[in-house]
Scaffold this active site. Structure first.
Site, PDB file in Angstrom:
ATOM      1  N   GLY A  29       0.807  -1.216   0.000  1.00 24.52           N
ATOM      2  CA  GLY A  29       0.000   0.000   0.000  1.00 24.52           C
ATOM      3  C   GLY A  29       0.838   1.262   0.000  1.00 24.52           C
TER       4      GLY A  29
ATOM      5  N   LYS B 100       9.782   2.679   0.645  1.00 22.94           N
ATOM      6  CA  LYS B 100       8.603   2.576   1.526  1.00 22.94           C
ATOM      7  C   LYS B 100       8.156   3.985   1.891  1.00 22.94           C
ATOM      8  CE  LYS B 100       7.056   0.531   5.913  1.00 22.94           C
ATOM      9  NZ  LYS B 100       7.417  -0.422   6.970  1.00 22.94           N
TER      10      LYS B 100
ATOM     11  N   ASP C   2      -2.659   6.814   2.728  1.00 24.22           N
ATOM     12  CA  ASP C   2      -2.143   7.878   1.858  1.00 24.22           C
ATOM     13  C   ASP C   2      -0.860   7.472   1.149  1.00 24.22           C
ATOM     14  OD1 ASP C   2      -0.393   7.861   3.949  1.00 24.22           O
ATOM     15  OD2 ASP C   2      -0.824   9.905   4.641  1.00 24.22           O
ATOM     16  N   GLY C   3      -0.406   6.246   1.389  1.00 22.68           N
ATOM     17  CA  GLY C   3       0.799   5.772   0.713  1.00 22.68           C
ATOM     18  C   GLY C   3       2.087   6.328   1.280  1.00 22.68           C
TER      19      GLY C   3
ATOM     20  N   ARG D  26      14.611   0.127   1.445  1.00 24.21           N
ATOM     21  CA  ARG D  26      14.940  -1.146   2.085  1.00 24.21           C
ATOM     22  C   ARG D  26      15.601  -2.081   1.076  1.00 24.21           C
ATOM     23  NH1 ARG D  26       9.532  -2.936   5.297  1.00 24.21           N
ATOM     24  NH2 ARG D  26       8.697  -3.266   3.199  1.00 24.21           N
TER      25      ARG D  26
ATOM     26  N   ARG E 260       6.095 -12.394   1.263  1.00 22.74           N
ATOM     27  CA  ARG E 260       5.633 -12.677   2.625  1.00 22.74           C
ATOM     28  C   ARG E 260       4.769 -13.931   2.659  1.00 22.74           C
ATOM     29  NH1 ARG E 260       5.336  -7.176   4.270  1.00 22.74           N
ATOM     30  NH2 ARG E 260       6.690  -6.076   2.817  1.00 22.74           N
TER      31      ARG E 260
ATOM     32  N   ASP F 296       1.171 -11.021   6.976  1.00 20.37           N
ATOM     33  CA  ASP F 296       1.722 -10.175   5.907  1.00 20.37           C
ATOM     34  C   ASP F 296       3.044  -9.542   6.335  1.00 20.37           C
ATOM     35  OD1 ASP F 296      -0.297  -8.866   7.621  1.00 20.37           O
ATOM     36  OD2 ASP F 296       0.400  -7.044   6.660  1.00 20.37           O
TER      37      ASP F 296
ATOM     38  N   ASP G   2       9.322  -5.426   8.165  1.00 23.16           N
ATOM     39  CA  ASP G   2       8.256  -4.467   8.497  1.00 23.16           C
ATOM     40  C   ASP G   2       8.318  -4.003   9.950  1.00 23.16           C
ATOM     41  OD1 ASP G   2       7.473  -4.622   5.919  1.00 23.16           O
ATOM     42  OD2 ASP G   2       5.383  -5.117   6.306  1.00 23.16           O
TER      43      ASP G   2
HETATM   44  P1  AMP Z   1       1.563  -2.780   8.427  1.00 24.56           P
HETATM   45  O1  AMP Z   1       0.663  -2.981   9.614  1.00 24.56           O
HETATM   46  O2  AMP Z   1       2.446  -1.590   8.535  1.00 24.56           O
HETATM   47  O3  AMP Z   1       2.306  -4.006   8.062  1.00 24.56           O
HETATM   48  O4  AMP Z   1       0.593  -2.426   7.206  1.00 24.56           O
HETATM   49  C1  AMP Z   1      -0.415  -3.277   6.748  1.00 24.56           C
HETATM   50  C2  AMP Z   1      -0.758  -2.938   5.326  1.00 24.56           C
HETATM   51  O5  AMP Z   1      -1.270  -1.616   5.247  1.00 24.56           O
HETATM   52  C3  AMP Z   1       0.402  -3.010   4.376  1.00 24.56           C
HETATM   53  O6  AMP Z   1      -0.029  -3.692   3.256  1.00 24.56           O
HETATM   54  C4  AMP Z   1       0.749  -1.594   4.060  1.00 24.56           C
HETATM   55  O7  AMP Z   1       1.201  -1.470   2.740  1.00 24.56           O
HETATM   56  C5  AMP Z   1      -0.566  -0.869   4.262  1.00 24.56           C
HETATM   57  N1  AMP Z   1      -0.344   0.486   4.762  1.00 24.56           N
HETATM   58  C6  AMP Z   1       0.114   0.860   5.965  1.00 24.56           C
HETATM   59  N2  AMP Z   1       0.180   2.194   6.065  1.00 24.56           N
HETATM   60  C7  AMP Z   1      -0.240   2.698   4.887  1.00 24.56           C
HETATM   61  C8  AMP Z   1      -0.415   4.017   4.357  1.00 24.56           C
HETATM   62  N3  AMP Z   1      -0.122   5.103   5.065  1.00 24.56           N
HETATM   63  N4  AMP Z   1      -0.882   4.135   3.095  1.00 24.56           N
HETATM   64  C9  AMP Z   1      -1.186   3.053   2.368  1.00 24.56           C
HETATM   65  N5  AMP Z   1      -1.052   1.793   2.813  1.00 24.56           N
HETATM   66  C10 AMP Z   1      -0.585   1.610   4.047  1.00 24.56           C
HETATM   67 MG    MG Z   2       3.462  -4.737   6.819  1.00 22.51          MG
END
Ligand code: AMP
Ligand code: MG
Length: 500
Positions: A100, A124, A136-137, A187, A194, A263, A273
């Site tokens: 994301g 990232k 928001d990516g 990274r 995963r 994930d 992560d």
């Molecule tokens: P995480 O808990 O950080 O492993 O995130 C879980 C999922 O949410 C992953 O697939 C990330 O790519 C997505 N994600 C986390 N934060 C954001 C963000 N700010 N914008 C878009 N996707 C996000």
């Molecule tokens: Mg993650």
């Protein structure tokens, strides 16, 4: 074009990037460019990480480097893409997730004669992708610095991990609980696949893609498994073994990941992560480092069994390829013995013991019980334990002072001394060996916080200073002794939670 310049080192412009993941069918990814951020600047960079791909560290001081790793200027030959995956979050099937906010740029040859294979480069926080859902990516400076420092610190501790090449920042604001500035972390890893990458296809009943991914992972990352009678169950066995051993290494250093969702589990058994992670300070085996984890699913003492749960989820996903449930079960059975054996070896080394006796379990259990009752700082305890002298209990003070109940400590120390004498342990030799496995320096939350606060005021010196200390965690570094101190009172107020 493919030969490194500068006496064996690549310039950015000559880095021979390819993108093997891009060769997978289109369902696996979406090709897209990173979204530029305004006026990026360099926050931190790791020369050690640069060397993994033979990149000249001098490149890190160039504008080209900042532009390339903020996502503002495409890196030559890169084929950027976001990968799709799914996963179980906090034990619940979450469906499609995917990159994301991460974009894979491509892969470069692993540098150094001994290192085979290739290393992927991934941004990232580089903007929205089709898998961003409500996000928001972006990533904030705070979490990017934490991931950067911890990746490099874990590598220096000898714990398998993805690596971090650099962090670039921008004054662009992103909304979290409060507005924060955005950053992009780069990274490095042989792969970012995963457990959830497999679950994605399995749960959608897409067996062709499931097999394509498994074959890709085996051929590229586990080629030795191709010769096995059932390469898919062999893959499950090997990933399960690596995961078990990884988590034993986490336990032995007091590392808590914080979000062990499927994930966030690497198919290579790497720590991946970094979010609301923490290193154990005052020992509490129930400690929860992630403020959002209200149930304590990912508490310190839960990590080993959650690791196993995650391997079962991977086994479930691979079942259509493995064929028989019994074969999958058999593959998963390696988890417990692999974990136990690794942890046992690590704990014996932490105690400076060469031999392993059945009764050591009692000594070790009593030690953790004492640490628990006395809220003893994990890192300081093991480091100071190395200074223990067999015939001078009066010199125990710095270690003994970590305990509230000193008498209980003395009783345990007497047992420990007996055990050491039994194997003819020698003080100086044991101290040397224990200092090689019990780090003096770990990334305590308050150290990261100090570096982050300065960085938020555009002073990046503390990030660099901390990186340097953490790159040699086992060295005494007397000039940096302040980085080994107990957390100040304000640190107990620090809260870290999920995606930021
Ligand atoms: P995480 O808990 O950080 O492993 O995130 C879980 C999922 O949410 C992953 O697939 C990330 O790519 C997505 N994600 C986390 N934060 C954001 C963000 N700010 N914008 C878009 N996707 C996000
Ligand atoms: Mg993650």
């Amino acid at each position: 074009m493919n030969t490194p310049l500068l006496g064996g080192l690549y310039r950015l412009a000559t880095l021979p990037l390819e993108n093997s993941f891009a060769s997978l069918p289109p369902a696996f990814h979406t090709r897209l460019q990173p979204t530029p951020i305004p006026a990026p600047y360099l926050v931190a960079a790791s020369s050690a990480a640069a060397r993994l791909i033979g990149l000249d560290p001098a490149e890190m001081a160039t504008e080209h480097f900042i532009q390339a790793f903020s996502g503002n200027r495409p890196l030559a030959r890169s084929e950027p893409l976001a990968a799709v995956y799914s996963g179980h979050q906090f034990g619940v099937w979450a469906g499609q997730l995917g990159d994301g906010r991460a974009i894979l740029l491509g892969d470069a040859p692993a540098a150094g004669g001994a290192a085979p294979g290739r290393v992927e480069l991934q941004l990232k926080g580089s903007g929205k992708t089709p898998y961003s859902r409500m996000g928001d990516g972006r990533a904030v400076l705070r979490s990017s610095i934490r991931e950067f420092l911890c990746s490099e610190a874990m590598a220096a501790l000898g714990i398998p991990t993805t690596r971090a090449l650099c962090v670039t920042g921008s004054d662009m604001l992103v909304m979290r609980e409060t507005p924060e500035t955005a950053a992009v972390a780069t990274r490095l890893s042989p792969s970012f696949v995963r457990f959830g990458s497999f679950e994605h296809w399995s749960y959608n009943d897409r067996q062709t893609e499931l097999k394509t991914l498994a074959d890709y992972v085996i051929d590229r990352l586990y080629p030795e498994l191709r010769a096995e009678p059932n390469p898919y169950s062999a893959l499950l066995t090997e990933v399960t073994r690596r995961t078990a051993e990884l988590i034993a290494q986490w336990q032995a250093v007091g590392f808590m990941h914080g979000v062990m969702n499927t994930d966030n589990m690497s198919i290579l058994g790497l720590t991946i992560d970094y979010g609301p992670f923490g290193f154990m300070e005052a020992f509490d085996f129930r400690h929860i480092c992630n403020h959002s984890d209200t149930q304590g699913r990912y508490a310190y003492h839960m990590q080993p069994r959650i690791g196993q749960w995650n391997c079962f989820a991977l086994g479930q996903a691979l079942l259509p390829l493995i064929g028989e449930v019994d074969d999958a079960q058999a593959a998963l059975e390696i988890y417990k013995p692999a974990y136990d054996a690794k942890l046992d070896r690590l704990l014996h080394a932490k105690l400076g013991l060469h031999s392993m006796l059945p009764e050591d379990g009692g000594l070790i259990e009593a030690m953790f019980e004492l640490m628990q009752q006395n809220h003893v700082d994990f890192t300081l305890f093991f480091r100071r334990l190395g200074d223990l002298q067999l015939d001078r209990p009066e010199a125990d003070a710095p270690l003994r002072d970590l305990f509230i109940d000193r008498r209980a400590f003395d009783a345990w120390a007497a047992q420990y001394r007996l055990r050491l004498k039994q194997e003819g342990s020698i003080d100086a030799q044991r101290r040397f060996e224990m200092n090689g496995v019990n780090p003096k320096y770990v990334l305590r939350n308050y150290l990261a916080q100090n570096a982050i606060e300065k960085a938020q005021n555009k002073d990046f010196s503390e990030v660099a200073a901390l990186l340097k200390v953490l790159e040699k965690p086992f060295d005494e570094q007397p000039e940096n002794a302040r980085y080994a101190q107990l957390p100040p009172d304000w640190a107990s107020e620090l809260e870290v939670s999920c995606s930021s």
